[in-house]
Design a protein around this motif. Structure first.
Motif: not given
Ligand SMILES: *Cc1c(COP(=O)(O)O)cnc(C)c1O
Length: 485
Positions: A176-181, A188-193, A196-204
């Motif tokens: 929850s509330g986790a953000v990556a940069y 694009h495979s990083n965003g897909r990873a 798959v790992l359970g993050f929502r789009e807005e968490q990147l």
């Protein structure tokens, strides 16, 4: 298509006798070597429509047996040529792949013994080869002894595996509330990873890269600060050790410092570019790579291995097991208490082939010096291409040579605006491919269409680069050329 042949007599309908196995094996080798012998003279690309492919292949599932030698011959003539020839000396599109012959044979050995490389118990020999190969990679990168890793299918799987370790280390089970940069330049495979790992789009958080296509440190710092102030939880930076678009390398040393002080995971996707670390120039370009928490590498790109060969290295090896290890009752007899590694406990695959054998066989055959020399030559060729582009009145350089990639466009036409230039350049790329002379690909650089040369192939020489640029320079390039071509 072919006449049915008699099934060999015997009780096992799927067995072949040794003579037939040898004959068929030699035939396959001949097909492969003949292909390589004729490669330079053949088109770099041959496509086919779905309808054409259906005409060749579509039939009810075959109940009757057929002569496999006829089948192999037919495949070699009709089906296998319908592809881009990624190991052709003038294949400069996407990321070329040009396996060496010993690596192809090493793969055959692994596939032919079908060794289960997930457990030490089932394949001590080849698990040992994987341990050795990974230690060599760690050494090339400058990773410490306690680092670990495993071979996976490719960069996409490597990114997923590395980021799973990061999530485990920095977040545990609470996303929850986790953000990556990252920037828009990360693969694009990083965003897909992350998805798959359970993050929502807005968490990147996707930052705009700076003018050199790299992560802008100042903007990154303020984004982290803003997110913390808003109660969010920054946890990772996804950097590139050679972006696929332009070969740009993010400021890894500075990012490592920032990540350390902010307690963030630093993942460096060096899938295509990482093996440049074998050379002096590449190592300088990738400075700081050894400070990353996890690294993705693709031996099936710049280490000249056949698909599939990806690799993830994690600075703190134990995290792989924290992220992936499971107990299963049917594995209760499998132990590893004196340094033996069960690679299936480090990633998502249980059953896995040995991807290490081909790497080992080719590195031992040629010696690492030959690989270093070849990668160095790619770097030279990209610089030569850059220089030739700059000297030509027809071309505009868009990004300088970086880890084998150069981006540019043709500008010579009386085009009215960038949109029209974009169209004309796209048309050139398409016509070059259709012509079969060479193949390049394209990307966007600062909002304009860029032709992109990626020079990694061990067969490519100066004349191949020259011929390709000459074709692009001399081809019709006018608003009317498009309709007429
Ligand atoms: C090729 C590439 C990938 C994807 O790797 P696959 O082997 O195709 O799964 C990821 N990141 C970068 C930088 C790449 O060049």
């Amino acid at each position: 298509m072919t006449e049915p042949d008699a099934v060999p007599m015997g009780t096992d309908p799927l067995e072949m006798d040794s003579d037939q196995m040898r004959r068929l094996g030699y035939q396959v080798i001949d097909v492969l070597v003949d292909r390589l012998d004729g490669l330079e003279g053949r088109p770099v690309w041959t496509g086919a429509t779905r309808a054409e492919i259906d005409r060749l292949l579509r039939e009810p599932s075959p109940e009757e047996p057929a002569d496999p030698e006829l089948l192999v011959g037919w495949l070699a003539r009709e089906i296998l040529p319908l592809s881009s020839q990624n190991d052709h000396p003038r294949f400069f599109a996407y990321v070329p792949a040009c396996p060496t012959w010993p690596s192809i044979l090493g793969d055959m050995l692994s596939r032919g013994t079908n060794t289960f490389a997930g457990m030490w118990l089932s394949g001590a020999g080849l698990a040992g080869v994987e341990v050795m190969v990974l230690d060599w990679f760690k050494d090339w990168i400058g990773y410490p002894a306690e680092a670990g890793g495993l071979l996976v299918s490719g960069g996409s799987a490597a990114n997923l595996t590395g980021l799973a370790c990061g999530r485990e280390a920095k977040l545990g089970g609470d996303l929850s509330g986790a953000v990556a940069y990252a920037t828009s330049q990360v693969h694009h495979s990083n965003g897909r990873a992350l998805r798959v790992l359970g993050f929502r789009e807005e968490q990147l958080r996707v930052l705009e890269p700076d003018a050199d296509q790299k992560i802008p440190l100042k903007a990154l710092r303020s984004a982290i600060e803003r997110d913390r102030a808003a109660g969010r939880r920054p946890w990772a930076v996804l950097a590139s050790g050679g972006t696929t678009n332009s070969g740009a390398v993010d400021p890894l040393t500075e990012l490592a410092e920032l990540c350390k002080s902010e307690d963030l995971w630093l993942h460096v996707d060096a899938a295509y570019g990482g093996f440049a670390a074998l050379t002096e120039r590449g190592r300088a370009a990738l400075q700081g790579l050894e400070l990353a928490d996890s690294i993705s590498l693709d031996p099936h790109k710049w280490l000249f291995q056949p698909y599939e060969a990806g690799c993830v290295l994690v600075r703190e090896s134990a995290l792989l097991e924290s992220a992936f290890k499971f107990q299963a009752d049917y594995h209760q007899d499998i132990h590893s208490d004196s340094g033996e590694v069960n690679f299936s406990e480090r990633g998502i695959e249980l059953t896995r082939p040995s991807r290490a054998l081909k790497i080992w066989l080719s590195l031992k055959t040629f010696g690492v010096g030959a690989f270093r020399q070849t990668i160095d030559r790619s770097l030279d060729l990209a610089l030569e291409a850059e220089q030739r582009i700059q000297e030509s009145a027809e071309f505009e350089l868009l990004t300088p040579a970086s880890l084998g990639v150069v981006c540019f466009r043709r500008t010579g036409a009386a085009a009215e605006d960038d949109a029209q230039l974009d169209e004309l350049n796209a048309d050139l790329v398409e016509r070059l491919k259709e012509d079969g002379e060479a193949m390049i690909s394209s990307t966007q650089i600062n909002g304009v269409y860029a032709m992109r040369l990626c020079i990694l192939n061990h067969r490519s020489g100066p004349k191949d680069v020259h011929r390709t640029l000459q074709w692009l320079e001399k081809a019709d390039f006018a608003v009317s050329a498009k309709a007429g071509s």
